[in-house]
Design an enzyme around this catalytic site. Structure first.
Site, PDB file in Angstrom:
ATOM      1  CG  ASP A 136      16.291  -6.344   3.653  1.00  0.00           C
ATOM      2  OD1 ASP A 136      16.823  -5.368   3.589  1.00  0.00           O
ATOM      3  OD2 ASP A 136      16.135  -7.321   2.914  1.00  0.00           O
TER       4      ASP A 136
ATOM      5  CE  LYS B  39      16.570  -5.299  -0.226  1.00  0.00           C
ATOM      6  NZ  LYS B  39      15.636  -6.551   0.458  1.00  0.00           N
TER       7      LYS B  39
HETATM    8  N1  LIG Z   1      19.032  -7.017  -2.327  1.00  0.00           N
HETATM    9  C1  LIG Z   1      19.079  -8.225  -2.767  1.00  0.00           C
HETATM   10  O1  LIG Z   1      18.936  -8.442  -4.062  1.00  0.00           O
HETATM   11  C2  LIG Z   1      18.922  -9.539  -1.951  1.00  0.00           C
HETATM   12  C3  LIG Z   1      19.252 -10.791  -2.714  1.00  0.00           C
HETATM   13  C4  LIG Z   1      18.985 -11.897  -1.746  1.00  0.00           C
HETATM   14  C5  LIG Z   1      18.800 -11.759  -0.276  1.00  0.00           C
HETATM   15  N2  LIG Z   1      18.709 -10.335  -0.035  1.00  0.00           N
HETATM   16  C6  LIG Z   1      18.353 -10.131   1.510  1.00  0.00           C
HETATM   17  O2  LIG Z   1      19.173 -10.938   2.601  1.00  0.00           O
HETATM   18  C7  LIG Z   1      18.498 -11.719   3.333  1.00  0.00           C
HETATM   19  C8  LIG Z   1      19.501 -12.686   3.600  1.00  0.00           C
HETATM   20  O3  LIG Z   1      19.979 -13.590   2.424  1.00  0.00           O
HETATM   21  P1  LIG Z   1      19.382 -14.877   2.002  1.00  0.00           P
HETATM   22  O4  LIG Z   1      18.149 -15.409   2.385  1.00  0.00           O
HETATM   23  O5  LIG Z   1      19.869 -15.284   0.540  1.00  0.00           O
HETATM   24  O6  LIG Z   1      20.683 -16.139   2.676  1.00  0.00           O
HETATM   25  P2  LIG Z   1      21.220 -16.212   4.137  1.00  0.00           P
HETATM   26  O7  LIG Z   1      20.805 -15.505   5.107  1.00  0.00           O
HETATM   27  O8  LIG Z   1      22.630 -16.286   3.585  1.00  0.00           O
HETATM   28  O9  LIG Z   1      20.881 -17.804   4.516  1.00  0.00           O
HETATM   29  C9  LIG Z   1      19.562 -18.129   4.766  1.00  0.00           C
HETATM   30  C10 LIG Z   1      19.498 -19.546   5.181  1.00  0.00           C
HETATM   31  O10 LIG Z   1      20.422 -19.830   6.067  1.00  0.00           O
HETATM   32  C11 LIG Z   1      19.664 -20.662   7.294  1.00  0.00           C
HETATM   33  N3  LIG Z   1      20.089 -20.269   8.462  1.00  0.00           N
HETATM   34  C12 LIG Z   1      19.928 -18.834   8.972  1.00  0.00           C
HETATM   35  N4  LIG Z   1      20.543 -19.173  10.238  1.00  0.00           N
HETATM   36  C13 LIG Z   1      21.001 -20.290  10.659  1.00  0.00           C
HETATM   37  C14 LIG Z   1      21.881 -20.698  11.432  1.00  0.00           C
HETATM   38  N5  LIG Z   1      22.074 -20.345  12.542  1.00  0.00           N
HETATM   39  N6  LIG Z   1      22.125 -22.177  11.416  1.00  0.00           N
HETATM   40  C15 LIG Z   1      21.830 -22.867  10.129  1.00  0.00           C
HETATM   41  N7  LIG Z   1      21.331 -22.138   9.085  1.00  0.00           N
HETATM   42  C16 LIG Z   1      20.843 -21.043   9.169  1.00  0.00           C
HETATM   43  C17 LIG Z   1      18.217 -20.245   6.885  1.00  0.00           C
HETATM   44  O11 LIG Z   1      17.252 -21.179   7.353  1.00  0.00           O
HETATM   45  P3  LIG Z   1      15.918 -21.124   7.928  1.00  0.00           P
HETATM   46  O12 LIG Z   1      15.010 -20.237   7.248  1.00  0.00           O
HETATM   47  O13 LIG Z   1      15.571 -22.484   8.064  1.00  0.00           O
HETATM   48  O14 LIG Z   1      16.094 -20.678   9.517  1.00  0.00           O
HETATM   49  C18 LIG Z   1      18.178 -20.170   5.431  1.00  0.00           C
HETATM   50  O15 LIG Z   1      17.844 -21.426   4.691  1.00  0.00           O
HETATM   51  C19 LIG Z   1      17.218 -12.169   2.373  1.00  0.00           C
HETATM   52  O16 LIG Z   1      16.239 -12.714   3.468  1.00  0.00           O
HETATM   53  C20 LIG Z   1      16.984 -10.798   1.992  1.00  0.00           C
HETATM   54  O17 LIG Z   1      16.198 -10.256   2.926  1.00  0.00           O
HETATM   55  C21 LIG Z   1      18.571  -9.295  -0.586  1.00  0.00           C
END
Ligand SMILES: NC(=O)c1ccc[n+]([C@@H]2O[C@H](COP(=O)([O-])OP(=O)(O)OC[C@H]3O[C@@H](n4cnc5c(N)ncnc54)[C@H](OP(=O)(O)O)[C@@H]3O)[C@@H](O)[C@H]2O)c1
Length: 272
Positions: A43, A73
């Site tokens: 993504d 996107k």
């Molecule tokens: N459409 C939209 O408007 C929108 C908005 C927000 C996000 N997104 C998409 O959704 C994706 C995911 O959301 P997000 O990045 O906001 O948050 P998330 O996936 O909920 O959380 C990411 C965080 O969790 C940590 N993490 C991941 N796996 C882990 C594990 N097994 N144990 C401990 N910590 C862990 C990561 O650390 P490390 O990096 O250190 O591994 C990072 O700090 C984004 O990257 C993006 O592609 C889309």
């Protein structure tokens, strides 16, 4: 990997790698590593400023394009017809791929007529530049508007979704209308690890809090796209298949909603 079927008949992997805030060499390395582990779904977004780095990671992993599912996107300020048409071509150049599996409107923007944006996206689908079209951060009312214009165009709605933001009404609406829901920030950007109930379940069932939260989503046929950069996290998040979520864990996580919206920028239209 497990899949959910889109309204086009295409299969979308229920787990993908999120790449927000991954850039440059670190991004390329994480994408390649994820694909080596067995992920087949990435993504990205124009707004993440990482198309080239993602593209390099995909190239390095050297996997048959047909095996991959790639989403990007369009920024909310680029939703005029001509801008969308130009963006689709540019995204493919930047990612060095021939087509996207899914192209989303990143955020709704009431200043630009939805009809104009959807017309461009429909043509992009017909031209084969994107196999599927979707939206992100759309409410039920936004989805209704889109369905009035083109009843079957929107295949996916990507929104924030995790146990403390359990958007049941939106999920039901999507699933009743053949729209797949993708959960972004599925780990609540790390807050999942501070949740007492989930931590107790993790201890009792000997599965990490993140695995329980991700499994809770995919068991509901919700696509989860956790972002991870370390090898440890990439591997841990991939370990979701071949075991069952205990009913008690599902039922307890079903009760955790606090309308805890973490991503709520000034341009959001969540009240529409
Ligand atoms: N459409 C939209 O408007 C929108 C908005 C927000 C996000 N997104 C998409 O959704 C994706 C995911 O959301 P997000 O990045 O906001 O948050 P998330 O996936 O909920 O959380 C990411 C965080 O969790 C940590 N993490 C991941 N796996 C882990 C594990 N097994 N144990 C401990 N910590 C862990 C990561 O650390 P490390 O990096 O250190 O591994 C990072 O700090 C984004 O990257 C993006 O592609 C889309």
């Amino acid at each position: 990997m497990k899949y959910v079927e889109l309204n086009s008949g295409d299969q979308m992997p229920l787990l993908g790698l999120g790449t927000w805030q991954l850039r440059g060499e670190k991004c390329t390395k994480s994408v390649k590593e994820a694909l080596d582990i067995g992920y087949n779904h990435i993504d990205t977004a124009d707004g993440y400023d990482n198309h080239q780095a993602v593209g390099r990671g995909i190239k390095k992993a050297n996997i048959d394009r047909k095996e991959l599912f790639i989403t990007s996107k369009i920024k909310p300020e680029n939703l005029h017809y001509d801008d969308i048409k130009a963006d689709a071509e540019r995204f493919l150049d930047e990612l060095e791929i021939e087509y996207l599996d899914l192209l989303l409107i990143h955020w709704p923007n009431k200043k630009i007529p939805l009809k104009e944006s959807l017309k461009a996206l429909k043509e992009i689908k017909e031209e084969g530049l994107a196999k599927n079209i979707g939206v992100s951060n759309f409410t039920v009312n936004h989805l209704r508007d889109a369905m009035e214009i083109y009843p079957d165009l929107v295949a996916v709605n990507q929104v924030e979704f995790h146990p403390t933001l359990y958007q049941k009404e939106l999920l039901n609406f999507c699933q009743e209308n053949g729209i797949v829901l993708t959960a972004y920030s599925p780990l609540a950007r790390g807050e999942i690890f501070e949740n007492e109930v989930i931590n107790k379940l993790a201890e009792k069932y000997n599965r990490s809090a993140s695995k329980l939260a991700l499994k809770w989503l995919i068991d509901k046929n919700i696509v989860a796209i956790p972002k991870a950069s370390s090898s440890e996290h990439l591997k841990a998040n991939f370990d979701l298949f071949g075991w069952e979520l205990p009913a008690e864990a599902r039922e307890k996580m079903d009760q955790l909603n606090q309308d805890n919206r973490i991503i709520d920028p000034s341009w959001a239209e969540f009240n529409y």
